[in-house]
Design a protein around this motif. Structure first.
Motif, PDB file in Angstrom:
ATOM      1  N   MET A   1      -6.864   2.926   6.126  1.00 20.45           N
ATOM      2  CA  MET A   1      -7.683   3.618   6.764  1.00 20.45           C
ATOM      3  C   MET A   1      -8.594   3.081   7.795  1.00 20.45           C
ATOM      4  SD  MET A   1      -8.281   6.693   5.988  1.00 20.45           S
ATOM      5  CE  MET A   1      -9.419   8.157   6.063  1.00 20.45           C
TER       6      MET A   1
ATOM      7  N   ASP B   1     -12.284   7.471  10.667  1.00 23.89           N
ATOM      8  CA  ASP B   1     -11.598   8.838  11.028  1.00 23.89           C
ATOM      9  C   ASP B   1     -10.936   9.311  10.057  1.00 23.89           C
ATOM     10  OD1 ASP B   1     -10.006  10.862  12.145  1.00 23.89           O
ATOM     11  OD2 ASP B   1      -8.636   9.485  13.508  1.00 23.89           O
TER      12      ASP B   1
ATOM     13  N   LYS C   1      -6.793  10.429   9.358  1.00 29.23           N
ATOM     14  CA  LYS C   1      -6.097   9.274   8.683  1.00 29.23           C
ATOM     15  C   LYS C   1      -5.800   9.177   7.424  1.00 29.23           C
ATOM     16  CE  LYS C   1      -6.234   5.030  10.680  1.00 29.23           C
ATOM     17  NZ  LYS C   1      -7.008   3.895  11.139  1.00 29.23           N
TER      18      LYS C   1
ATOM     19  N   TRP D   1      -2.037   9.758   5.844  1.00 25.97           N
ATOM     20  CA  TRP D   1      -1.196   8.867   6.546  1.00 25.97           C
ATOM     21  C   TRP D   1      -1.614   7.632   5.726  1.00 25.97           C
ATOM     22  CZ3 TRP D   1      -3.012   4.252   8.752  1.00 25.97           C
ATOM     23  CH2 TRP D   1      -1.720   3.257   9.361  1.00 25.97           C
ATOM     24  N   ALA D   2      -2.676   7.010   5.350  1.00 22.08           N
ATOM     25  CA  ALA D   2      -3.135   5.736   4.808  1.00 22.08           C
ATOM     26  C   ALA D   2      -2.712   6.047   3.301  1.00 22.08           C
ATOM     27  CB  ALA D   2      -4.602   5.755   4.843  1.00 22.08           C
TER      28      ALA D   2
END
Length: 413
Positions: free
Chosen positions: A371, A381, A384, A387-388
């Motif tokens: 992250m 952000d 994210k 995705w993290a």
């Protein structure tokens, strides 16, 4: 336009009262007069609604949202709505542009989904008593079914019709019995001829959930950089998270005896991000009373909504769980997390069932490393997060058993 609003409310009351009173009239002549008055009032009410719809931003007043408006939810990737009924099961894919795609799920029925839910509860309960290194054969069988009978027909459309690129984001919007199934963890568990693994859903795409299309549209409005993090816990997890948050980010840590309802609300008000490492409980009868357990009294969703946290960005619900085996277990925490999203948080990580703190910390640590990478930049952000989480669950495969990796889900932007 207060005059128009007042007129509309008054006419709505009169139409409602006229409808109720006419239903109880036995005299034919009186009933005819009541019906005439009802039609007259309805005409005036329709005229008031038409006038409201002529105002700027009120064109859809009392109408369902237009498809074009809802399609804004798919701006950054398709949204897959899963529908189950006694007649059939299917998916509707809302793409970034163009018409929606209907995907029949002919291999599965509502009874199968209810059976799957019960089998998942049993498999997860069984896995919690197993040695971390033992294979989770029961779960593997179930996740294969989810892949073959639910997600594979959808993936075929995403790949072959929409030509969606690998590692793109997708949003799952389960309804009815689908809310009980860990769709994001669908996996064929097959080897190719060269002994490499067939990709699972999370190898192909970065998956998030959304309770509704409208909720995702709302979450997309005005996302910005985080401005501080509140760390709330009744255990020792905060020390780990505290080390991973960029030094440039302000933070408020509340733990032990200081983890009170008032302290939590104050911390939420002054920060845009929150990491909650405490128990949570969904109240199916009174959803606004769903709560997090603080030292003194419960912190409810209603408390958070009434506090009005206009800059709320991201929440990580780390150990918020209910007892494994509760009848509602698969539904509960996803809805507690969804409740936070409705309360204003744009991006939320939650857990679907009980978390084993000793292994879950590996997921938490990997998540925040991704992250905040690179940490030196100190950028917070919230977009994210999906995705993290995807990267984190892949990174800890050798340390964390299957049921403790798939327990974490992402909701929102």
């Amino acid at each position: 336009n207060p005059t128009l609003a007042h007129n509309y409310l008054e006419l709505s009351k009169r139409v409602s009262n006229a409808a109720q009173s006419s239903a109880t009239i036995a005299d034919r002549a009186v009933a005819d007069r009541a019906a005439t008055e009802y039609r007259r009032l309805t005409g005036r009410w329709e005229a008031a609604v038409a006038e409201i719809r002529s105002l700027k931003d009120f064109a859809r007043f009392l109408l369902p949202p237009a498809y074009e408006d809802l399609q804004a939810a798919a701006r950054h990737g398709p949204v897959i709505i899963l529908i189950a009924s006694q007649y059939s099961c299917s998916a509707i894919i809302v793409p970034t542009s163009g018409e929606p795609h209907h995907v029949p799920l002919s291999s599965i029925a509502l009874a199968d989904l209810n059976n799957l839910k019960e089998r998942f509860i049993g498999a997860i309960r069984h896995a919690s008593r197993m040695n971390p290194t033992e294979p989770r054969n029961d779960l593997i069988v179930l996740l294969r079914i989810v892949w073959n009978e639910i997600m594979l027909p959808i993936v075929n459309v995403l790949e072959n019709v929409l030509k969606l690129k690998r590692h793109s984001r997708i949003w799952l919007c389960p309804t009815a019995a689908f809310t009980s199934i860990p769709l994001h963890a669908a996996n064929p568990f097959l080897l190719k001829a060269d002994r490499s693994r067939e990709p699972c859903l999370e190898d192909l795409y970065v998956c998030s959930y959304t309770p509704t299309l409208s909720a995702l549209v709302r979450s997309r409005q005005s996302t910005g950089a985080g401005k501080g993090m509140a760390l709330l816990a009744v255990d020792s997890e905060l020390e780990l998270v505290d080390k991973l948050v960029p030094a440039t980010a302000s933070r408020t840590s509340i733990f032990g005896d200081a983890a009170t309802r008032a302290g939590a609300l104050e911390a939420l008000e002054s920060n845009t991000w929150v990491h909650l490492a405490c128990h949570g409980k969904q109240d199916p009868a009174q959803p606004y009373h769903s709560h997090f357990v603080m030292r003194d009294e419960h912190l409810t969703l209603l408390d958070i909504m009434e506090k009005d946290i206009p800059h709320a960005e991201f929440a990580f619900l780390s150990a918020c769980h209910t007892a494994v085996g509760d009848k509602e277990t698969p539904d509960e925490v996803i809805h507690l997390a969804a409740g936070l999203q409705f309360s204003g948080f744009k991006s939320v990580v939650g857990t679907l069932w009980e978390v084993d703190d000793s292994v879950a910390k590996h997921v938490v640590e990997a998540f925040y490393k991704y992250m905040f990478h690179p940490k030196e930049e100190g950028v917070m952000d919230c977009t994210k997060a999906a995705w993290a989480l995807n990267c984190a669950t892949h990174a800890v495969k050798t340390k964390v058993p299957l049921e403790q990796r798939m327990v974490f889900i992402h909701i929102g932007v």
